[in-house]
Design a protein around this motif. Structure first.
Motif, PDB file in Angstrom:
ATOM      1  N   UNK A 148      41.392  -6.014 -49.178  1.00 18.76           N
ATOM      2  CA  UNK A 148      40.286  -6.709 -48.524  1.00 18.76           C
ATOM      3  C   UNK A 148      38.982  -6.086 -48.988  1.00 18.76           C
ATOM      4  N   UNK A 149      37.992  -6.924 -49.241  1.00 20.96           N
ATOM      5  CA  UNK A 149      36.642  -6.446 -49.512  1.00 20.96           C
ATOM      6  C   UNK A 149      35.875  -6.546 -48.200  1.00 20.96           C
ATOM      7  N   UNK A 150      35.311  -5.444 -47.761  1.00 24.61           N
ATOM      8  CA  UNK A 150      34.554  -5.395 -46.519  1.00 24.61           C
ATOM      9  C   UNK A 150      33.097  -5.103 -46.831  1.00 24.61           C
ATOM     10  N   UNK A 151      32.206  -5.879 -46.223  1.00 24.71           N
ATOM     11  CA  UNK A 151      30.782  -5.608 -46.307  1.00 24.71           C
ATOM     12  C   UNK A 151      30.271  -5.522 -44.881  1.00 24.71           C
ATOM     13  N   UNK A 152      29.634  -4.402 -44.556  1.00 25.81           N
ATOM     14  CA  UNK A 152      29.067  -4.203 -43.223  1.00 25.81           C
ATOM     15  C   UNK A 152      27.576  -3.937 -43.349  1.00 25.81           C
ATOM     16  N   UNK A 153      26.790  -4.676 -42.575  1.00 28.85           N
ATOM     17  CA  UNK A 153      25.344  -4.452 -42.517  1.00 28.85           C
ATOM     18  C   UNK A 153      25.049  -3.799 -41.174  1.00 28.85           C
ATOM     19  N   UNK A 154      24.437  -2.630 -41.220  1.00 27.35           N
ATOM     20  CA  UNK A 154      24.106  -1.911 -40.000  1.00 27.35           C
ATOM     21  C   UNK A 154      22.623  -2.011 -39.717  1.00 27.35           C
ATOM     22  N   UNK A 155      22.273  -2.091 -38.443  1.00 30.29           N
ATOM     23  CA  UNK A 155      20.867  -2.097 -38.027  1.00 30.29           C
ATOM     24  C   UNK A 155      20.722  -1.259 -36.766  1.00 30.29           C
ATOM     25  N   UNK A 156      19.638  -0.508 -36.729  1.00 33.12           N
ATOM     26  CA  UNK A 156      19.331   0.299 -35.549  1.00 33.12           C
ATOM     27  C   UNK A 156      18.597  -0.580 -34.546  1.00 33.12           C
ATOM     28  N   UNK A 157      19.211  -0.846 -33.390  1.00 33.86           N
ATOM     29  CA  UNK A 157      18.547  -1.678 -32.391  1.00 33.86           C
ATOM     30  C   UNK A 157      17.273  -1.015 -31.860  1.00 33.86           C
ATOM     31  N   UNK A 158      16.309  -1.838 -31.483  1.00 33.27           N
ATOM     32  CA  UNK A 158      15.086  -1.320 -30.871  1.00 33.27           C
ATOM     33  C   UNK A 158      15.468  -0.493 -29.644  1.00 33.27           C
ATOM     34  N   UNK A 159      14.800   0.619 -29.498  1.00 37.03           N
ATOM     35  CA  UNK A 159      15.054   1.488 -28.361  1.00 37.03           C
ATOM     36  C   UNK A 159      16.191   2.479 -28.565  1.00 37.03           C
ATOM     37  N   UNK A 160      16.863   2.388 -29.697  1.00 35.11           N
ATOM     38  CA  UNK A 160      17.945   3.322 -30.005  1.00 35.11           C
ATOM     39  C   UNK A 160      17.364   4.502 -30.777  1.00 35.11           C
ATOM     40  N   UNK A 161      17.694   5.692 -30.351  1.00 29.85           N
ATOM     41  CA  UNK A 161      17.162   6.877 -31.025  1.00 29.85           C
ATOM     42  C   UNK A 161      17.853   7.078 -32.370  1.00 29.85           C
ATOM     43  N   UNK A 162      17.162   7.785 -33.266  1.00 30.60           N
ATOM     44  CA  UNK A 162      17.774   8.157 -34.541  1.00 30.60           C
ATOM     45  C   UNK A 162      19.037   8.975 -34.302  1.00 30.60           C
ATOM     46  N   UNK A 163      18.988   9.858 -33.313  1.00 26.92           N
ATOM     47  CA  UNK A 163      20.140  10.711 -33.020  1.00 26.92           C
ATOM     48  C   UNK A 163      21.360   9.861 -32.658  1.00 26.92           C
TER      49      UNK A 163
END
Length: 106
Positions: A3-18
């Motif tokens: 299987x080829x998997x592609x995942x796009x990640x995004x940091x939601x507003x209000x979520x800390x970098x940590x």
């Protein structure tokens, strides 16, 4: 089955970098372990984007579902960090070339 998997990640507003990068760090540790174990044949992070590509070697679609549900991002309850997940089943091109011999005849 591959299987080829592609995942796009995004940091939601209000979520800390940590929180965001901490969860991604746990995900990367699990991915590298799965790579060493052979379930992930290859894995890349696209330069300049929060996209991850992987080639998975699993026995079935059921095993794929279980693998995804066992990812740290899902277990931590932050699967919403993955805003787009694309999965493509792959088959050997040699098999397609054999099919073409029949298809091209008629």
């Amino acid at each position: 089955m591959l299987f080829l998997l592609k995942a796009h990640l995004e940091k939601p507003a209000g979520t800390s970098n940590k929180e965001f990068y901490g969860a991604w760090k746990k995900e990367s540790e699990a991915a590298l372990e799965a790579h060493r174990a052979g379930a992930i044949k290859a894995i890349w992070k696209a330069a300049g984007t929060p996209d991850v590509y992987a080639v998975l070697d699993l026995e079935s679609g059921d095993a794929l579902d279980q693998a995804i549900l066992n990812l740290p991002l899902w277990k931590l309850g932050v699967s919403h960090f993955v805003t787009n997940l694309e999965i493509t089943p792959l088959r050997p091109y040699e098999n397609w070339a054999e099919d073409l011999k029949t298809l091209a005849q008629g």
